[in-house]
Write a protein that holds these residues in place. Structure first.
Motif, PDB file in Angstrom:
ATOM      1  N   GLU A  38     -15.069  30.715   2.156  1.00 27.65           N
ATOM      2  CA  GLU A  38     -15.404  32.020   1.560  1.00 27.65           C
ATOM      3  C   GLU A  38     -16.770  31.964   0.880  1.00 27.65           C
ATOM      4  O   GLU A  38     -17.573  32.887   0.998  1.00 27.65           O
ATOM      5  CB  GLU A  38     -14.353  32.413   0.513  1.00 27.65           C
ATOM      6  N   MET A  39     -17.009  30.887   0.167  1.00 19.59           N
ATOM      7  CA  MET A  39     -18.285  30.723  -0.543  1.00 19.59           C
ATOM      8  C   MET A  39     -19.444  30.616   0.442  1.00 19.59           C
ATOM      9  O   MET A  39     -20.502  31.215   0.233  1.00 19.59           O
ATOM     10  CB  MET A  39     -18.205  29.492  -1.452  1.00 19.59           C
ATOM     11  N   VAL A  82     -19.589  31.879   3.475  1.00 22.96           N
ATOM     12  CA  VAL A  82     -19.815  33.217   4.044  1.00 22.96           C
ATOM     13  C   VAL A  82     -20.650  34.053   3.086  1.00 22.96           C
ATOM     14  O   VAL A  82     -21.584  34.742   3.489  1.00 22.96           O
ATOM     15  CB  VAL A  82     -18.469  33.909   4.380  1.00 22.96           C
ATOM     16  N   GLU A  83     -20.334  33.960   1.816  1.00 24.26           N
ATOM     17  CA  GLU A  83     -21.070  34.725   0.804  1.00 24.26           C
ATOM     18  C   GLU A  83     -22.531  34.284   0.681  1.00 24.26           C
ATOM     19  O   GLU A  83     -23.413  35.100   0.424  1.00 24.26           O
ATOM     20  CB  GLU A  83     -20.360  34.586  -0.543  1.00 24.26           C
ATOM     21  N   CYS A  84     -22.799  33.004   0.880  1.00 21.90           N
ATOM     22  CA  CYS A  84     -24.135  32.457   0.598  1.00 21.90           C
ATOM     23  C   CYS A  84     -24.963  32.101   1.836  1.00 21.90           C
ATOM     24  O   CYS A  84     -26.133  31.736   1.700  1.00 21.90           O
ATOM     25  CB  CYS A  84     -24.006  31.219  -0.288  1.00 21.90           C
ATOM     26  N   GLN A  85     -24.399  32.222   3.013  1.00 24.34           N
ATOM     27  CA  GLN A  85     -25.093  31.736   4.208  1.00 24.34           C
ATOM     28  C   GLN A  85     -26.369  32.497   4.543  1.00 24.34           C
ATOM     29  O   GLN A  85     -27.220  31.970   5.265  1.00 24.34           O
ATOM     30  CB  GLN A  85     -24.156  31.714   5.408  1.00 24.34           C
ATOM     31  N   CYS A 105     -26.306  30.479  -5.639  1.00 21.47           N
ATOM     32  CA  CYS A 105     -25.317  31.334  -4.993  1.00 21.47           C
ATOM     33  C   CYS A 105     -23.971  30.632  -4.902  1.00 21.47           C
ATOM     34  O   CYS A 105     -22.932  31.217  -5.211  1.00 21.47           O
ATOM     35  CB  CYS A 105     -25.806  31.741  -3.600  1.00 21.47           C
ATOM     36  N   ALA A 139     -20.614  31.850  -6.624  1.00 24.48           N
ATOM     37  CA  ALA A 139     -19.463  32.154  -5.767  1.00 24.48           C
ATOM     38  C   ALA A 139     -18.260  31.311  -6.182  1.00 24.48           C
ATOM     39  O   ALA A 139     -17.127  31.793  -6.179  1.00 24.48           O
ATOM     40  CB  ALA A 139     -19.821  31.905  -4.300  1.00 24.48           C
ATOM     41  N   GLU A 164     -16.789  32.640  -9.495  1.00 25.78           N
ATOM     42  CA  GLU A 164     -16.000  33.856  -9.246  1.00 25.78           C
ATOM     43  C   GLU A 164     -14.596  33.521  -8.754  1.00 25.78           C
ATOM     44  O   GLU A 164     -13.682  34.320  -8.886  1.00 25.78           O
ATOM     45  CB  GLU A 164     -16.692  34.737  -8.207  1.00 25.78           C
ATOM     46  N   ARG A 165     -14.449  32.336  -8.190  1.00 26.68           N
ATOM     47  CA  ARG A 165     -13.161  31.896  -7.652  1.00 26.68           C
ATOM     48  C   ARG A 165     -12.479  30.865  -8.553  1.00 26.68           C
ATOM     49  O   ARG A 165     -11.524  30.206  -8.142  1.00 26.68           O
ATOM     50  CB  ARG A 165     -13.371  31.336  -6.247  1.00 26.68           C
TER      51      ARG A 165
END
Length: 152
Positions: free
Chosen positions: A106-107, A109-112, A129, A133, A136-137
């Motif tokens: 998930e992280m 995907v958010e930062c790629q 990032c 991320a 947040e988790r």
């Protein structure tokens, strides 16, 4: 005993997000690597300490120190940041923990899509990032994903 590559791999991923807390021998290797990079990047002891605390460097030499650590751990290849290498490293390190691997993915995907024409800046932006991320988790970058998910 872990190979030197394995230690570099863990160090590289630790700088990305802190997937796991470092063992004493890995911590010593991390300090050695950062001190080598410190000279190459013309960074300071404060820059090294900032990274050891899992904090994103703000000054340019500190960002280049991070870039050097990514290069030496194989995350930056021939001047290009490799998201695929990051994914592969994380998958290998977390393959025994599906919950941690899911959070890591998930992280990623958010930062790629984090990008910057300057690879030192991109290194710092990507680390920032991934830390955000993770936070947040519920991931503490000093503890790492594996240890943090036990308290989520």
């Amino acid at each position: 005993m872990k190979s030197f590559f394995s230690v570099l791999f863990i160090i590289g991923i630790t700088f990305i997000v802190g997937l796991e807390a470092l063992k004493p021998e890995e911590s010593a290797a991390e300090k050695k690597l950062l001190n080598e990079c410190k000279n190459l990047a013309e960074a300071t002891d404060d820059d090294v300490n900032l990274l050891l605390e899992r904090k994103v460097p703000e000054d340019y030499k500190g960002k280049c120190l991070l870039k050097c650590a990514y290069e030496k751990s194989g995350v930056i290849l021939e001047g290009t940041f490799s998201i695929e290498k990051v994914k592969a490293f994380g998958t290998k390190l977390l393959e025994d923990n599906t919950k941690a691997l899911g959070i890591f993915n998930e992280m990623i995907v958010e930062c790629q899509t984090v990008a910057d024409p300057d690879i030192c800046e991109q290194s710092a932006k990507f680390m920032d990032c991934m830390i955000k991320a993770g936070l947040e988790r519920g991931i503490d970058p000093k503890k790492g994903i594996k240890e943090s998910i036990g308290s989520i």
